[in-house]
Enzyme design. Sequence first.
Site, short mmCIF file in Angstrom:
data_model
loop_
_atom_site.label_atom_id
_atom_site.label_comp_id
_atom_site.label_asym_id
_atom_site.label_seq_id
_atom_site.Cartn_x
_atom_site.Cartn_y
_atom_site.Cartn_z
N LYS A 87 0.85 -1.19 0.00
CA LYS A 87 0.00 0.00 0.00
C LYS A 87 0.89 1.24 0.00
O LYS A 87 1.75 1.40 0.88
CB LYS A 87 -0.88 -0.04 1.25
CG LYS A 87 -2.14 0.77 1.15
CD LYS A 87 -3.03 0.45 2.34
CE LYS A 87 -4.25 1.30 2.39
NZ LYS A 87 -4.94 1.15 3.68
N ILE A 88 0.67 2.09 -0.99
CA ILE A 88 1.57 3.22 -1.23
C ILE A 88 0.77 4.53 -1.27
O ILE A 88 -0.28 4.59 -1.94
CB ILE A 88 2.25 3.01 -2.60
CG1 ILE A 88 2.90 1.65 -2.62
CG2 ILE A 88 3.17 4.16 -2.97
CD1 ILE A 88 4.27 1.57 -3.10
#
Length: 218
Positions: A87-88
């Site tokens: 998750k960025i």
Amino acid sequence: MKFFIDTANLEEITEANALGVLDGVTTNPSLMAKEGISGAENVLNHYKAICGIVDGPISAEVISTDFEGMIREGEVLAALHENIVVKIPMIKDGVKAIRYFSSKGIKTNCTLIFSAGQALLAAKAGATYVSPFIGRLDDISVDGLELIKQIRLIFDNYGYETQILAASVRHAMHIIKCAELGSDVMTGPLSAMLSLLNHPLTDSGLAKFLADHKKVNG
Ligand code: E4P
């Protein structure tokens, strides 16, 4: 529409999984902190524990905000389990990191999406998921569901395979509207998922069925 649970609480994840309708899990640093999970090793072990409960995509968020840091963290997270989705955050280096992971076949979830332009950028970079935060938009009097509608239209116009993961879902109406609008996934707390069960006519109808049965069967 796929159902993800948005929590790092293992009991809630287990309960949602037992319902038989859970497809995946999303976490974020705030949710990890809420469970008191601290220290790199404990964090990694916690993700492994979640992967042991749910057989589906598990989003694990990086905390670096520079390209090299996100790559370093993301590679460690992705190596934990085949179901991990890195998750960025939607920032400039995040877009570069999504492109990097996409070229390596590592799945990503671009988080903190609050506009259609951000979703388009993430899709062009090859994100597996984009996470528009509908509840937080509603909180500032902007229609979060309208954003889901916009992103759906844009992705369909160009055939982007990036999945819309409606995040910051707060209640049953959010879930139903997301399904109407064609969101691919929704993520929310267990309470939002369970609130889909509720209808007063179901409760009164069941009470009547059981009472009628008792009348003749004792
Ligand atoms: C998304 O992946 C986030 O973890 C989450 O949905 C944020 O929700 P909140 O606005 O309820 O914190």
